[in-house]
Design a protein around this motif. Structure first.
Motif, mmCIF file in Angstrom:
data_model
loop_
_atom_site.group_PDB
_atom_site.id
_atom_site.type_symbol
_atom_site.label_atom_id
_atom_site.label_comp_id
_atom_site.label_asym_id
_atom_site.label_seq_id
_atom_site.Cartn_x
_atom_site.Cartn_y
_atom_site.Cartn_z
ATOM 1 N N LEU A 172 43.972 25.944 -76.565
ATOM 2 C CA LEU A 172 43.494 26.314 -75.238
ATOM 3 C C LEU A 172 44.418 27.402 -74.708
ATOM 4 N N LEU A 173 43.884 28.602 -74.529
ATOM 5 C CA LEU A 173 44.683 29.735 -74.070
ATOM 6 C C LEU A 173 44.318 30.048 -72.628
ATOM 7 N N PHE A 174 45.270 29.848 -71.722
ATOM 8 C CA PHE A 174 45.070 30.104 -70.297
ATOM 9 C C PHE A 174 45.841 31.373 -69.922
ATOM 10 N N VAL A 175 45.097 32.414 -69.567
ATOM 11 C CA VAL A 175 45.685 33.701 -69.217
ATOM 12 C C VAL A 175 45.470 33.948 -67.730
ATOM 13 N N THR A 176 46.515 34.296 -67.031
ATOM 14 C CA THR A 176 46.390 34.655 -65.620
ATOM 15 C C THR A 176 46.627 36.154 -65.478
ATOM 16 N N ASP A 177 45.624 36.844 -64.941
ATOM 17 C CA ASP A 177 45.699 38.291 -64.729
ATOM 18 C C ASP A 177 45.393 38.558 -63.260
ATOM 19 N N PRO A 178 46.418 38.746 -62.426
ATOM 20 C CA PRO A 178 46.177 38.861 -60.993
ATOM 21 C C PRO A 178 45.537 40.171 -60.567
ATOM 22 N N GLY A 179 45.570 41.189 -61.416
ATOM 23 C CA GLY A 179 45.046 42.472 -60.964
ATOM 24 C C GLY A 179 45.940 43.038 -59.871
ATOM 25 N N GLY A 180 45.335 43.358 -58.723
ATOM 26 C CA GLY A 180 46.113 43.965 -57.654
ATOM 27 C C GLY A 180 46.506 43.029 -56.542
ATOM 28 N N ALA A 181 46.132 41.739 -56.605
ATOM 29 C CA ALA A 181 46.426 40.806 -55.519
ATOM 30 C C ALA A 181 46.836 39.459 -56.104
ATOM 31 N N PRO A 182 47.700 38.698 -55.418
ATOM 32 C CA PRO A 182 48.134 37.393 -55.921
ATOM 33 C C PRO A 182 46.947 36.447 -56.121
ATOM 34 N N VAL A 183 46.866 35.849 -57.285
ATOM 35 C CA VAL A 183 45.736 34.990 -57.613
ATOM 36 C C VAL A 183 46.225 33.573 -57.871
ATOM 37 N N GLU A 210 52.736 42.795 -62.849
ATOM 38 C CA GLU A 210 53.924 42.641 -62.012
ATOM 39 C C GLU A 210 53.607 42.018 -60.659
ATOM 40 N N VAL A 211 52.360 41.630 -60.447
ATOM 41 C CA VAL A 211 51.949 40.997 -59.200
ATOM 42 C C VAL A 211 52.132 39.483 -59.328
ATOM 43 N N ALA A 212 52.605 38.850 -58.265
ATOM 44 C CA ALA A 212 52.825 37.409 -58.276
ATOM 45 C C ALA A 212 51.513 36.657 -58.447
ATOM 46 N N TYR A 213 51.574 35.543 -59.155
ATOM 47 C CA TYR A 213 50.424 34.650 -59.294
ATOM 48 C C TYR A 213 50.939 33.232 -59.452
ATOM 49 N N LEU A 214 50.047 32.269 -59.249
ATOM 50 C CA LEU A 214 50.385 30.863 -59.435
ATOM 51 C C LEU A 214 49.399 30.235 -60.409
ATOM 52 N N ASN A 215 49.922 29.723 -61.504
ATOM 53 C CA ASN A 215 49.129 28.957 -62.463
ATOM 54 C C ASN A 215 49.472 27.486 -62.249
ATOM 55 N N ASN A 216 48.570 26.775 -61.596
ATOM 56 C CA ASN A 216 48.780 25.383 -61.213
ATOM 57 C C ASN A 216 47.868 24.518 -62.082
ATOM 58 N N ALA A 217 48.406 23.995 -63.178
ATOM 59 C CA ALA A 217 47.599 23.344 -64.210
ATOM 60 C C ALA A 217 47.812 21.836 -64.214
ATOM 61 N N VAL A 218 46.736 21.100 -64.511
ATOM 62 C CA VAL A 218 46.803 19.648 -64.632
ATOM 63 C C VAL A 218 46.082 19.235 -65.915
ATOM 64 N N SER A 219 46.745 18.394 -66.706
ATOM 65 C CA SER A 219 46.147 17.868 -67.936
ATOM 66 C C SER A 219 46.178 16.350 -67.897
ATOM 67 N N GLU A 220 45.040 15.744 -68.239
ATOM 68 C CA GLU A 220 44.923 14.289 -68.281
ATOM 69 C C GLU A 220 44.514 13.871 -69.687
ATOM 70 N N VAL A 221 45.236 12.885 -70.234
ATOM 71 C CA VAL A 221 44.998 12.442 -71.610
ATOM 72 C C VAL A 221 44.787 10.938 -71.628
ATOM 73 N N TRP A 222 43.667 10.536 -72.223
ATOM 74 C CA TRP A 222 43.396 9.123 -72.457
ATOM 75 C C TRP A 222 43.412 8.882 -73.957
ATOM 76 N N ALA A 223 44.348 8.081 -74.438
ATOM 77 C CA ALA A 223 44.448 7.759 -75.858
ATOM 78 C C ALA A 223 44.092 6.287 -76.040
ATOM 79 N N ALA A 224 42.951 6.041 -76.680
ATOM 80 C CA ALA A 224 42.486 4.670 -76.880
ATOM 81 C C ALA A 224 43.342 3.974 -77.945
#
Length: 438
Positions: A172-183, A210-224
């Protein structure tokens, strides 16, 4: 009384617009609304809170981030520089938290495995995804998790049926590209591993610009029961990027869960992991390696909850800090009253390469059972002068000797990674990012 920092962006207005633009089934819509109310009550954490005493997130709270409803375009050339090659399995690519189908592939998955975007599964009102997503990662007392849940919209879902073994890692590749404004990017990952199944998952978080961004990620795992889940998180955010990651895992009887957290970039990075050993005979491994340079701040918070008897846990975190970088490690092991025969080991080691680098380490044991084996230890130090002298006597320069010792310190933890392709790629990345000293 709220410990909130007044946030610059209008999150209330953004949430109202988001709720209209991203409809959800009634149960999840209510969950999302409750989460936003929780976030409003909590506000962003401050250093007056014990769990955040050494991590000042005011740069995050004061930045006018905007939640992105659509993914920005990403070229194949840009993707080639970010993904981890040679994994050979399925790969989902997300830009600003949104799935990009044209850059993703689920080829080669065995029967009984479903890998998909979260958005396309949220319409299944009676499915297991809708029933479970958002129910494991608690929002009470956790502002960033509440914010992620409030803006629930897309992410990844991995479902493995009972008895199915997935031979190749899922990326799973999560890329954050803010462009010209903080995302504000807020991906969600849900992993449902059935009884007697086996799966390896790699989460890569990267950013650009070079623009600030926030990557706020949550992962939930259920292992039976008897499931084996091997999880890897590689954080390579841009220098101006902020990263807050929350990983929560619920383990069944005799299941095995391992997580390897590698932090290589980001202005402020906060990795939080909580694993609940909810069935007898379970085993958990938490490993972490982090590099800090410049003025970076890397904060690792872990909790292993032994809720049932006869469970084992192993934890090893290592950090290499240079410049004026800072790190925090807070590792908690909880042994419940009925969790007899628990065997828990925790170790945190940090290597400081400059006089201005700092690390704060706080191992914690909360033991309510009496028949247990629990140990923890923490060491903070610099390079061994005797070892440096020995290597220099073998015709190595001071810089070469220092780099060799630094790499050896990191490589010890990388040896725990079971996938050759991942270990080789991370080893190369570490060599690129190791500070040049001497």
């Amino acid at each position: 009384m709220s410990q909130a920092v007044t946030a610059a962006p209008d999150y209330a207005g953004q949430f109202a617009a988001w709720s209209k633009a991203v409809p959800l089934p009634a149960s999840l819509a209510d969950l999302r609304t409750d989460a936003f109310h929780t976030f409003e009550q909590l506000g962003f954490p401050t250093t007056r809170l014990e769990e955040w005493r050494f991590t000042n997130v005011s740069p995050i709270a004061e930045t006018p981030f905007v939640a992105s409803e659509r993914a920005r375009s990403l070229s194949r050339d840009a993707l080639d520089q970010l993904h981890l090659p040679q994994l050979g399995g399925a790969e989902l690519v997300f830009v600003n938290g949104r799935l990009v189908p044209g850059l993703s592939s689920t080829d080669g998955l065995p029967e009984g495995v479903r890998v998909s975007g979260l958005a396309q599964r949220l319409g299944d009102q009676d499915g297991p995804v809708v029933e479970r997503v958002g129910r494991l990662a608690e929002v009470a007392g956790h502002a960033f998790t509440a914010l992620n849940t409030a803006f629930l919209g897309d992410g990844a879902v991995i479902e493995v049926d009972d008895g199915v073994v997935v031979q190749t890692p899922i990326h799973l590749l999560f890329v954050t590209d803010p462009g010209g404004a903080p995302v504000l990017s807020q991906p969600r990952v849900a992993v449902l591993a059935g009884a007697n199944s086996q799966v390896r998952l790699v989460e890569s978080h990267a950013g650009s610009g070079e623009v600030a961004y926030l990557n706020n990620a949550v992962s939930e795992v259920w292992a039976a029961d008897h499931a084996v889940v091997d999880h890897y998180s590689v954080v390579r955010e841009a220098d101006a990027g902020f990263h807050v990651g929350q990983l929560v895992a619920q383990l069944g009887r005799a299941s095995n869960f391992s997580s390897h957290a590698i932090t290589l970039g980001g202005a402020i990075v906060r990795n939080q992991a909580r694993v609940v050993l909810g069935g007898e005979g379970g085993e958990c491994t938490l490993n972490g390696l982090y590099l800090g340079t410049g003025r970076q701040l890397v904060d690792n918070q872990t909790t292993i909850d032994h809720a049932t008897p006869h469970c084992d846990s192993h934890e090893l975190y290592k950090g290499i800090l240079d410049g004026r970088s800072r790190a925090v490690f807070n590792g908690k092991i909880i042994v419940r009253l009925d969790a007899q025969k628990t065997d828990a080991k925790q170790s945190n080691k940090a290597l400081l390469l400059s006089e201005d680098a700092q690390v704060t380490t706080k191992p914690q044991l909360e033991i309510f059972a009496d028949d247990v084996k629990c140990t923890h230890g923490a060491t903070v130090g610099q390079l061994d002068e005797d070892a440096l002298f020995y290597l220099r006597s073998r015709a190595l320069s001071e810089t070469q000797a220092r780099q060799l010792l630094i790499h050896a310190f990191a490589a010890d933890l990388l040896s725990h990674i079971k996938v050759d392709a991942i270990r080789e790629q991370l080893d190369a990345l570490l060599l690129e990012r190791l500070p040049v000293v001497g």
